[in-house]
Design an enzyme around this catalytic site. Structure first.
Site, PDB file in Angstrom:
ATOM      1  N   SER A 125     -34.113 -11.327  32.935  1.00 23.63           N
ATOM      2  CA  SER A 125     -32.648 -11.061  32.546  1.00 23.63           C
ATOM      3  C   SER A 125     -31.771 -11.623  33.422  1.00 23.63           C
ATOM      4  O   SER A 125     -31.936 -11.990  34.460  1.00 23.63           O
ATOM      5  CB  SER A 125     -32.708  -9.588  32.026  1.00 23.63           C
ATOM      6  OG  SER A 125     -32.462  -8.902  33.432  1.00 23.63           O
ATOM      7  N   ASP A 126     -30.394 -11.783  33.109  1.00 23.86           N
ATOM      8  CA  ASP A 126     -29.439 -11.821  33.843  1.00 23.86           C
ATOM      9  C   ASP A 126     -29.019 -10.377  34.694  1.00 23.86           C
ATOM     10  O   ASP A 126     -29.825  -9.519  34.482  1.00 23.86           O
ATOM     11  CB  ASP A 126     -28.098 -12.072  33.354  1.00 23.86           C
ATOM     12  CG  ASP A 126     -27.277 -13.184  34.433  1.00 23.86           C
ATOM     13  OD1 ASP A 126     -27.228 -12.824  35.532  1.00 23.86           O
ATOM     14  OD2 ASP A 126     -26.755 -14.212  33.894  1.00 23.86           O
ATOM     15  N   TYR A 127     -28.186 -10.471  35.670  1.00 21.61           N
ATOM     16  CA  TYR A 127     -27.983  -9.053  36.471  1.00 21.61           C
ATOM     17  C   TYR A 127     -27.614  -8.034  35.836  1.00 21.61           C
ATOM     18  O   TYR A 127     -26.296  -7.899  34.983  1.00 21.61           O
ATOM     19  CB  TYR A 127     -26.764  -9.565  37.443  1.00 21.61           C
ATOM     20  CG  TYR A 127     -26.705  -8.942  38.816  1.00 21.61           C
ATOM     21  CD1 TYR A 127     -27.380  -9.162  39.729  1.00 21.61           C
ATOM     22  CD2 TYR A 127     -26.136  -7.647  38.714  1.00 21.61           C
ATOM     23  CE1 TYR A 127     -27.236  -8.414  41.053  1.00 21.61           C
ATOM     24  CE2 TYR A 127     -25.788  -6.917  39.892  1.00 21.61           C
ATOM     25  CZ  TYR A 127     -26.217  -7.427  40.970  1.00 21.61           C
ATOM     26  OH  TYR A 127     -26.099  -6.600  42.116  1.00 21.61           O
ATOM     27  N   THR A 128     -28.375  -6.801  35.872  1.00 20.39           N
ATOM     28  CA  THR A 128     -28.285  -5.756  35.279  1.00 20.39           C
ATOM     29  C   THR A 128     -28.002  -5.696  33.540  1.00 20.39           C
ATOM     30  O   THR A 128     -27.841  -4.699  32.861  1.00 20.39           O
ATOM     31  CB  THR A 128     -27.063  -4.959  35.468  1.00 20.39           C
ATOM     32  OG1 THR A 128     -25.771  -5.608  34.970  1.00 20.39           O
ATOM     33  CG2 THR A 128     -26.976  -4.942  36.848  1.00 20.39           C
ATOM     34  N   ALA A 129     -28.370  -6.880  32.923  1.00 24.05           N
ATOM     35  CA  ALA A 129     -28.246  -6.887  31.400  1.00 24.05           C
ATOM     36  C   ALA A 129     -29.188  -6.263  30.596  1.00 24.05           C
ATOM     37  O   ALA A 129     -28.939  -5.850  29.620  1.00 24.05           O
ATOM     38  CB  ALA A 129     -28.534  -8.651  31.059  1.00 24.05           C
TER      39      ALA A 129
END
Length: 760
Positions: A264-268
């Site tokens: 995932s992307d950051y905190t997605a």
């Protein structure tokens, strides 16, 4: 390590160890430190020492000595001998900073891009990194979005060529080999088309548009062997990409055969609750597992929910094991079980990072990436009289752009230094260091960095590169009000005019500050700042020849001052060797050859404007007919189109010929000027009539060629069924017999065209 050994490792792992293999954190957390810049909900996650000691990967740190120690400390404390993966955002250079990716695509030179990516990999690998979150294969059509700087423009075919070249450069044939790192293509999918150009915003499009325009570049990166794929923040067909089963399992894994790791992307992952597709942490975890998300970056969804989900039968252990197995296979592919340090080597790191060889490669790439937009016979410089130099980019090393990992701006050669070496005391300077700071229309405050990790680089002199006011909450004013406000400081434009009184030609190094590009840097005003426009106009009105150098991470709205510039060179953010590359072009040591990979708008209100659009039922055929698809105050066409770029020589493209079997098309290209140069010959096709609407033209091939003055060469392209194909209503990749326009030219607007009939 053999596959059966990996399977044994998976069978020995506890559920907690599996969940943490699927969790990526920052290294500080492994040392029980709390980084000050953690975003939102992550502050609420409480990982135990037992969990932290079996985290699978970390991001955002580098340096051979540091990462070797981190790996050693981790393995000493780990129950199982599973090494950490080290990842970072090495986007366009490690210590040797390359031009931004948008600039790289303007070279139309995949081989050179691949060669530079290989140099980046050598530096990053020696510094201990295993994976880079690059390339970004997002198609972009809206320059209001700050992250266009990381993309390769508006064309899916060119974008795919550059993404694949970057993957090959990073990985070679084997990312486990010395000097290679794994590539993580991002952001899957369609992150480059947020509504209003606003970062993280909604994306909504038909499947046909998604497949024809937005998916091809990711597919090319996967075909090139990318080891990882990162999901995007946005929705795709109303489902966030992070948990989109159709996208991740259906398209990526089943249709394209991708067998690598999805992150995932950051905190997605935790943002699924903000998207309102998950009511709580367990539901977010359940949807991510079903979609096949292997690693969540910087959140604790898996760690907090897998046990509960498994106990309730909402997920299966097989789904978890498949994710973990893919992670272990990547570590094995990189050779980490045998050598957890991989290529981390302090001496090699010191020798490679910023070395002369890499700087020369970066200089070559920067030269090829710069696009000459206008030239009224003032370039190359040939005057023996004094030359003026002004503008906020004249005497700064802040020419990298965002995501410029370890680039050292203080040690970077400035344009003033490079030009002084060429012209000595004939170079006269004014309004360089103090230009925007002291002569602003309003007080300037550098905006605070957003609270997110990894920290983004920002030049120390960022304040000197903008005159936009940061307003207190609740205050607002229009752009024009800002532009008309009178400065209450000394008029440095008048002072500059006085200093330049003996200069017949002045170079203005203008543009947007680095920190106004990249992630979280969307904006609605793409014009130069008021003082930069004022300076350019004042020099023009004083009778000076003006050479405008544009430093930016996106196409800007330059129509208001285009008539006041005698030459315009788009230099983008050119990187560590940028000043020397600009000087090479100004002095004529290098003949510019860059071509735009993204159209320039006539004004911000015209956005999005791009060449490969669909026709409308009411195209503008008769200018007198009001009831057509047009603006009242602006043409439909861009200011500068895709594929456009000037040279210090001229080229002609004529005599289009198509073979009898329609398998090849060729043109005669001639250098009609008086010096050698390079140009980019471009092939476009159009399906005249199909079962679904097709674009007015689509790039299907290009050739960079070099010609001496007066020389000519026939350039041929092979026409294949794949070039004629598209996704039909049944989402099948196929082509339909009928008429096609074959177009070849030197930009997307000026082409030779021939209509032919294709049939099986």
């Amino acid at each position: 390590m053999e596959k059966n050994k990996l399977l044994e490792l998976v069978s020995e792992m506890s559920l907690e160890e599996k969940a943490m293999q699927m969790t990526q954190l920052v290294p500080d957390m492994l040392y029980h430190l709390a980084p000050a810049n953690l975003t939102g909900p992550l502050r609420q996650w409480h990982f135990t020492h037992g969990q932290l000691r079996c985290a699978g990967s970390v991001l955002g740190k580098s340096g051979a000595a540091y990462l070797k120690k981190l790996q050693d400390d981790y393995l000493k404390d780990a129950r199982l001998p599973i090494p950490l993966l080290f990842m970072a955002d090495v986007i366009h250079g490690y210590e040797t900073i390359l031009p931004i990716p948008l600039a790289q695509s303007c070279t139309f030179d995949p081989e050179l891009v691949e060669e530079n990516a290989a140099a980046v990999a050598r530096e990053a690998a020696a510094a201990g990194l295993h994976v880079t979150f690059s390339p970004m294969a997002d198609l972009v059509r809206d320059p209001r979005w700050g992250r266009v700087m990381e993309a390769c423009g508006e064309d899916p075919w060119l974008n795919g060529q550059m993404a694949a070249a970057t993957v090959r450069g990073y990985q070679g044939n084997d990312p486990g080999k010395k000097g290679k790192i794994a590539a993580c293509v991002k952001h899957f999918a369609a992150y480059g088309q947020p509504e209003g150009g606003r970062d993280y915003n909604t994306v909504d499009m038909s499947r046909g548009v998604l497949r024809d325009f937005y998916l091809p570049a990711y597919r090319e990166a996967v075909r090139a062997g990318a080891a990882m794929v990162m999901t995007s923040f946005n929705t795709v067909e109303r489902v966030p990409a992070t948990c989109n089963r159709w996208l991740l399992d259906g398209i990526l894994r089943k249709e394209w055969g991708f067998q690598g790791v999805v992150i995932s992307d950051y905190t997605a992952a935790e943002e699924l609750m903000n998207h309102s597709v998950a009511a709580d942490v367990p539901e977010a975890g359940e949807k991510c597992i079903h979609a096949g998300l292997d690693i969540e970056m910087m959140s604790g969804i898996y760690a907090a929910s897998l046990a509960e989900l498994l106990e309730q039968g909402r997920i299966s252990e097989q789904e978890i094991d498949m994710c973990v197995m893919r992670i272990l296979e990547l570590k094995n592919r990189l050779g980490l079980f045998e050598n957890p340090w991989k290529d981390a080597d302090e001496e090699l790191e010191k020798r490679l990072c910023g070395c002369k060889e890499h700087l020369e490669l970066a200089r070559k790439l920067a030269r090829e990436s710069m696009v000459l937009l206008k030239n009224d016979n003032v370039l190359p410089l040939s005057t023996d009289t004094p030359i003026g130099l002004a503008g906020p980019f004249s005497n700064t090393g802040g020419i990298f752009g965002e995501w410029s990992y370890l680039g050292n701006r203080e040690k970077t050669r400035t344009l003033q230094e490079a030009l002084t070496e060429e012209y000595g005391t004939r170079l006269v300077t004014a309004m360089t260091d103090t230009f925007c700071r002291e002569n602003s229309d309003s007080a300037l405050e550098t905006p605070p960095e957003p609270e997110e990790f990894p920290e983004k680089s920002k030049p120390a002199d960022a304040e000197a590169l903008s005159d936009r006011k940061i307003l207190p909450c609740g205050e607002s004013h229009s752009v024009e009000e800002t532009r008309l406000r009178k400065p209450d400081v000394p008029d440095f434009v008048e002072e500059a005019l006085n200093r330049f009184r003996h200069c017949g030609l002045c170079i203005v190094a203008a543009g947007e500050p680095e920190w106004e590009t990249g992630e979280a840097a969307s904006k609605t005003d793409l014009r130069l700042s008021p003082n930069q426009e004022k300076l350019i106009r004042a020099l023009h009105n004083a009778g000076k020849k003006v050479v405008l150098l544009l430093f930016s991470g996106r196409p800007l709205d330059i129509a208001p001052i285009l008539d006041a510039a005698d030459a315009v060179l788009q230099v983008w953010f050119p990187g560590s060797a940028g000043a020397d590359a600009v000087t090479d072009i100004l002095t004529g040591k290098y003949n510019p050859s860059g071509r735009l990979s993204m159209s320039f708008p006539r004004n911000t209100g015209q956005i999005p404007v791009y060449y490969n659009c669909y026709n409308t039922g009411r195209p503008v055929l008769d200018p007198e007919n009001r009831f057509t698809s047009h603006y009242l105050d602006c043409p439909n066409s861009p200011l500068f189109p895709f594929g456009y770029g000037l040279s210090y020589t001229t080229f002609s493209c004529r005599n289009l010929k198509v073979s009898e079997d329609h398998s090849t098309a060729s043109v005669l290209v001639e250098n009609t000027g008086n010096r050698s140069g390079e140009t980019v010959v471009q092939l476009y096709l159009r399906d005249v009539s199909a079962s679904v609407v097709r674009p007015l033209k689509e790039l299907k091939g290009f050739r960079r060629i070099a010609l001496e003055a007066g020389d000519a060469v026939e350039v041929s392209f092979r026409i294949t069924a794949d070039m004629l194909s598209f996704y039909n209503e049944a989402e099948q990749w196929d082509w339909e017999p009928g008429e096609f326009d074959i177009m070849i030219g030197l930009d997307s607007e000026h082409v030779e065209c021939q209509r032919v009939w294709f049939q099986p």
